[in-house]
Design an enzyme around this catalytic site. Sequence first.
Site, PDB file in Angstrom:
ATOM      1  N   HIS A 149       2.335 -11.529  14.311  1.00  0.00           N
ATOM      2  CA  HIS A 149       3.368 -12.070  15.187  1.00  0.00           C
ATOM      3  C   HIS A 149       3.102 -13.519  15.581  1.00  0.00           C
ATOM      4  O   HIS A 149       3.960 -14.179  16.182  1.00  0.00           O
ATOM      5  CB  HIS A 149       3.460 -11.207  16.453  1.00  0.00           C
ATOM      6  N   THR A 194       0.846  -1.190   0.000  1.00  0.00           N
ATOM      7  CA  THR A 194       0.000   0.000   0.000  1.00  0.00           C
ATOM      8  C   THR A 194       0.880   1.237   0.000  1.00  0.00           C
ATOM      9  O   THR A 194       1.865   1.307   0.739  1.00  0.00           O
ATOM     10  CB  THR A 194      -0.947   0.017   1.229  1.00  0.00           C
TER      11      THR A 194
END
Length: 439
Positions: free
Chosen positions: A410, A357
């Site tokens: 994560h 993006t």
Amino acid sequence: MKEIKVPELAESITEGTIAEWLVKKGDQVEKGDPILELETDKVNVEVNADHSGVIAEIMKDEGDDVEVGDVIAKVDENGEAGGSSEDSSDEEDKEEAKDEEKKESKEEEASDQKEEKKEASEDKQEESSEGKGKNDVIATPAARKRARELGIDLSEISARDPLGRIRPEDVEDAAKGSKEEKKEAPKKEAKKEKKSDKQSEKTEFDKPVKREKMSRRRQTIAKRLVEAQHNSAMLTTFNEVDMTAVMKLRSERKDAFLNKHDVKLGFMSFFTKAVVGALKDFPLLNAEIQGDEIVQKMFYDVGMAVSTDDGLVVPVVRDADRLDFAGIEKEIGRLAKKARDKELQLNELQGGSFTITNGGIFGSMLSTPILNAPQVGILGLHSIQKRAMVMPDDTIEVRPMMYLALSYDHRIVDGKEAVQFLVRIKELIEDPYDLLLEG
């Protein structure tokens, strides 16, 4: 009369919102003609007529939510465009006949009820003349009749007559008291709610506001972004990249590139190539979680976030590892144009493995992009700013610098891998000749 229903759209799409009707009642349509534009979670699609004929009825309005299989219109295969006055007259005659039948039926029913009431009244008069009723209640015939009409139990009425005889006025008083009790509670609740609503509105907005319903796509974007934050352990790591080499190479080659490929050489092709190279070195960022399994993708379909008037969409550049710079630039341009023109197909939005993006085109200096679930990585690019940088020989030079942001899940990507992934992109951008050599 044939029905037009909302067709099967895609495996993951079961509903949509009618954005615009392309026809109106009385229009002539042929089988396969587009009749409306349907806004779904991802793209706008046209719904075509299943039959040829005249639009006889439109069942749903613009802005209505519909599901697959819902009837949205009816087509008269034998009708004529603009409608038929004879058909309309026949329909009106039928409706009038039905109304007359209903009226006569009601009058007959009312007459029967009057006869039944008259007979019941005579029976009750005989009972009252003996001084007792069914429940040993003494009441005048008029009182018994009124009690039946109002649905009042005579045994629950207190008579004011010294002899204990219930009269019509006693029945009226009992009915009045019952109605007041029933109405009192809802009125109090309604007043409380209205008062609460007014206080809430005044407290929240003391000045004029404008309310506008969110589009289906905006609702979906909002829902997905919140889900991404709730369903992943999202973290963001940052780095900065010196754009000197890329800008120099681009300046040297842009004219020849344009003449040869008929497309401009932009920055996105460099970052797309860099992302593919980094994903090959750190494959967990090209994976996703499915249940208790980690699914590593052996392909490189890179999503490109594109801003449109209706919100952000992410079309996918398929097999970016197999495309050269020109191929990537052409594909990005093609998808971006289709996104702005609302012509993207569902298959052009599905199945990406990683997303890029670019907030820099709007002037963003730094941001934390949100994951495009179920992907586990997204790279955010930002505006290029000239800054004074300390070089390896301790000299200070003005360099065009860009901040990079990598958001990652994560749960399967450790901080070490995320940092090294971003460093690898930095290295490839600062030495773009490696990208050219690796192709």
